[in-house]
Write a protein that holds these residues in place. Structure first.
Motif, PDB file in Angstrom:
ATOM      1  N   ALA A  49       0.838  -1.204   0.000  1.00 48.50           N
ATOM      2  CA  ALA A  49       0.000   0.000   0.000  1.00 48.50           C
ATOM      3  C   ALA A  49       0.872   1.253   0.000  1.00 48.50           C
ATOM      4  N   SER A  50       1.981   1.220   0.727  1.00 42.96           N
ATOM      5  CA  SER A  50       2.883   2.377   0.761  1.00 42.96           C
ATOM      6  C   SER A  50       3.519   2.611  -0.605  1.00 42.96           C
ATOM      7  N   ALA A  51       3.799   1.521  -1.317  1.00 39.31           N
ATOM      8  CA  ALA A  51       4.375   1.649  -2.659  1.00 39.31           C
ATOM      9  C   ALA A  51       3.378   2.337  -3.590  1.00 39.31           C
ATOM     10  N   LEU A  52       2.114   1.927  -3.499  1.00 37.14           N
ATOM     11  CA  LEU A  52       1.061   2.564  -4.301  1.00 37.14           C
ATOM     12  C   LEU A  52       0.942   4.044  -3.933  1.00 37.14           C
ATOM     13  N   ARG A  53       0.994   4.325  -2.641  1.00 33.16           N
ATOM     14  CA  ARG A  53       0.860   5.701  -2.153  1.00 33.16           C
ATOM     15  C   ARG A  53       2.034   6.563  -2.645  1.00 33.16           C
ATOM     16  N   ALA A  54       3.228   5.988  -2.626  1.00 40.12           N
ATOM     17  CA  ALA A  54       4.410   6.737  -3.083  1.00 40.12           C
ATOM     18  C   ALA A  54       4.259   7.115  -4.557  1.00 40.12           C
ATOM     19  N   ALA A  55       3.740   6.179  -5.361  1.00 44.46           N
ATOM     20  CA  ALA A  55       3.537   6.464  -6.788  1.00 44.46           C
ATOM     21  C   ALA A  55       2.458   7.522  -6.968  1.00 44.46           C
ATOM     22  N   ALA A  56       1.404   7.451  -6.149  1.00 41.18           N
ATOM     23  CA  ALA A  56       0.316   8.434  -6.228  1.00 41.18           C
ATOM     24  C   ALA A  56       0.843   9.826  -5.889  1.00 41.18           C
ATOM     25  N   LEU A  57       1.633   9.937  -4.841  1.00 40.07           N
ATOM     26  CA  LEU A  57       2.169  11.240  -4.427  1.00 40.07           C
ATOM     27  C   LEU A  57       3.135  11.793  -5.470  1.00 40.07           C
ATOM     28  N   ALA A  58       3.960  10.926  -6.055  1.00 38.36           N
ATOM     29  CA  ALA A  58       4.871  11.376  -7.112  1.00 38.36           C
ATOM     30  C   ALA A  58       4.059  11.899  -8.302  1.00 38.36           C
ATOM     31  N   HIS A  59       2.991  11.173  -8.628  1.00 38.74           N
ATOM     32  CA  HIS A  59       2.121  11.565  -9.742  1.00 38.74           C
ATOM     33  C   HIS A  59       1.511  12.949  -9.513  1.00 38.74           C
ATOM     34  N   GLU A  60       1.184  13.252  -8.269  1.00 38.33           N
ATOM     35  CA  GLU A  60       0.562  14.539  -7.938  1.00 38.33           C
ATOM     36  C   GLU A  60       1.592  15.638  -7.706  1.00 38.33           C
ATOM     37  N   GLY A  61       2.863  15.287  -7.820  1.00 37.38           N
ATOM     38  CA  GLY A  61       3.908  16.273  -7.543  1.00 37.38           C
ATOM     39  C   GLY A  61       4.053  16.575  -6.070  1.00 37.38           C
ATOM     40  N   ARG A  62       3.547  15.664  -5.217  1.00 42.23           N
ATOM     41  CA  ARG A  62       3.620  15.892  -3.773  1.00 42.23           C
ATOM     42  C   ARG A  62       4.698  15.053  -3.119  1.00 42.23           C
TER      43      ARG A  62
END
Lengths: 322, 322
Positions: free
Chosen positions: B163-176
């Motif tokens: 789940a953290s891996a998915l979250r890291a990709a999501a945050l990178a995608h959002e520029g966060r």
């Protein structure tokens, strides 16, 4: 703008979600003439058949309430998560059953944004079961942050606060976190005598709506519950900040609005949200929601028909719809 | 210890989970005589019928490998999550089909603990899809921390890292958040072209096993992936610390063992775990696992029959089983 029989044309908005569907019929000036609410219409939750039934029933109800025939609808906008892929099937059904000619399938994120803002530009943070922030700047650029769902996580959402409440009780049970009134409330909610039993009773289906319990505990002075609400406010502010920065919107012209079910937490949530947002984006205006997503869906119908969002139209909408 | 025919008595261990079931037949001295592995037997995942079939097949296989008749089994211990509630049904089936007289339904947490320790006392941290730590001190007091499942969250588990891996990709995608090699690996894994599409493709069923992808990224030097592994090690150390403190076990006599699927991360995980644990519990010994949960299940069968866990028995077990 009249139909073949010389009647003035009307506009239809359909807003739906997992638990309810709303249809609104309004005239060209933004006056709501009829409105009806039925059960859920998100096909991912209720299935397409039930969803289509709810939509048809809501539309029929709104048309009846407006004493209007389907032939008078100049433009209809349907904003239901997960419905775009069923658009042909639903359109056929609405035409066959109700004689409704053409329906626009628009984004439920946009209807939420415009409904919350009552304006072309600004930032809306939706905090319901999930959470996301969306913004549109003066150039028409838009950007969305969040909305990832429960697995990746929607910080500041009802689901996230519910999971945090469960986690707080688990940590207290293990002696790893402070005691909290939330523990006893959870035991009552799930009908268990020991927090360890939560391991076997909780599932994705029964953990989405524990926020009422956090609210109760906070009202009774519970520090852990207050902290959860404070953190949710900060996390929702982070979503807004990310949008504001990306679209270069830290400017008093732009309004940020917090909306959705989490707003039942009232001032404790809103002050944490406001204080946190002010720290990073000192110039932005923080406002109250203009209206529900159905107002936004109606705005999308007007836009599709080339009817401008004038101040008169918006104030009529606000007065008659809300 | 012989049966009615003068044959020496044997011991049977059944260890099962969502993906595999292992049965082991050993003699009174801890020598493994037969062993068989079949498919999953956690009834919550595979259903009782498939679970019972896997257990019966594994037991039959182990008895055949040991050239032993069911009548020679002095004690059998079955340690399968979720199987206790089906104990009568499963016992009837094992008696009818295999002639196996009586089976003890024991805790899979205990078999994991004793299998990992090969001793009466100590602390085991199991980090698989979920995570928990369990300890027993010299007074026989025991305590469990964690094991709450994916909704409340099991920090340091395979599910949490995924789940953290998915979250890291999501945050990178959002520029966060920082860019990470994980993003491209996730796109390939799910067959999508854009991280935003994860919103519609991920579900609880397909997010449990993304750890291999985090491992790959870390091996290629990805900072985000390395941080996820480091944090998992720290979180698993926190579980152990909570047990050690509660049972007053910060003493060189006691061994802490980290075991389960997450150990494929190797040294990066183990060093983070060790460093973090040493900071809080400087006296404790950190050791390597003695054996698998099936060794622990066998130990429970010996205990139930009054056979002491002597050094000889344990070293035979280690030599022949592992």
């Amino acid at each position: 703008m009249v139909n073949d029989f010389g009647e003035s044309m009307l506009f239809l908005a359909i807003d739906g979600g997992g638990t309810k569907t709303e249809a609104v019929v309004a005239d060209r000036g933004g006056r709501c003439l009829g409105r009806a609410v039925f059960g859920g219409s998100n096909p991912n939750f209720v299935g397409f058949e039930a969803a289509a039934h709810a939509v048809a029933a809501a539309v029929r109800g709104a048309l009846e309430a407006a004493s209007a025939s389907p032939g008078r609808i100049a433009e209809a906008a349907c904003c239901i998560p997960g419905m775009k892929k069923h658009r042909e099937e639903l359109s056929r059904l609405l035409e066959d059953e109700l004689g409704l000619a053409s329906v626009l399938y628009d984004s439920d994120m946009e209807s939420t944004l415009f409904g919350a803002l009552g304006a072309k530009e600004g930032i809306a943070v939706l905090a319901g079961t999930g959470s996301f922030a969306m913004g549109v700047n003066e150039h028409g650029d838009n950007f969305v942050v969040g909305g990832w769902g429960p697995i990746i996580g929607d910080p500041g959402s009802g689901y996230a606060v519910s999971a945090s409440a469960l986690r707080a009780a688990a940590l207290a049970h293990e002696g790893r976190g402070p005691n909290t009134l939330i523990s006893d409330k959870l035991k009552r909610h799930y009908g268990v005598t020991d927090i360890a039993q939560l391991k076997s009773v909780i599932s994705a289906d029964n953990t989405g709506s524990l926020t009422y319990l956090v609210r109760e505990a906070a009202c009774e002075g519970d520090g852990v519950a207050k902290k959860l609400i404070f953190e949710a406010g900060e996390q929702l502010a982070e979503l807004a900040q990310a949008v504001i920065k990306r679209l270069d919107m830290d400017d008093a012209r732009y309004k940020v609005v917090l909306t959705g079910g989490m707003t039942v937490f009232g001032d404790p949530l809103l002050s944490a949200f406001t204080a946190s947002l002010r720290r990073e984006c000192p110039s932005i205006t923080i406002g109250t929601p203009f209206g529900p997503p159905s107002a936004g869906a109606l705005m999308l119908a007007y836009r599709a028909a080339g009817v401008p969002w004038s101040d008169d139209l918006l104030s009529s909408l606000k007065m008659t719809l809300l």
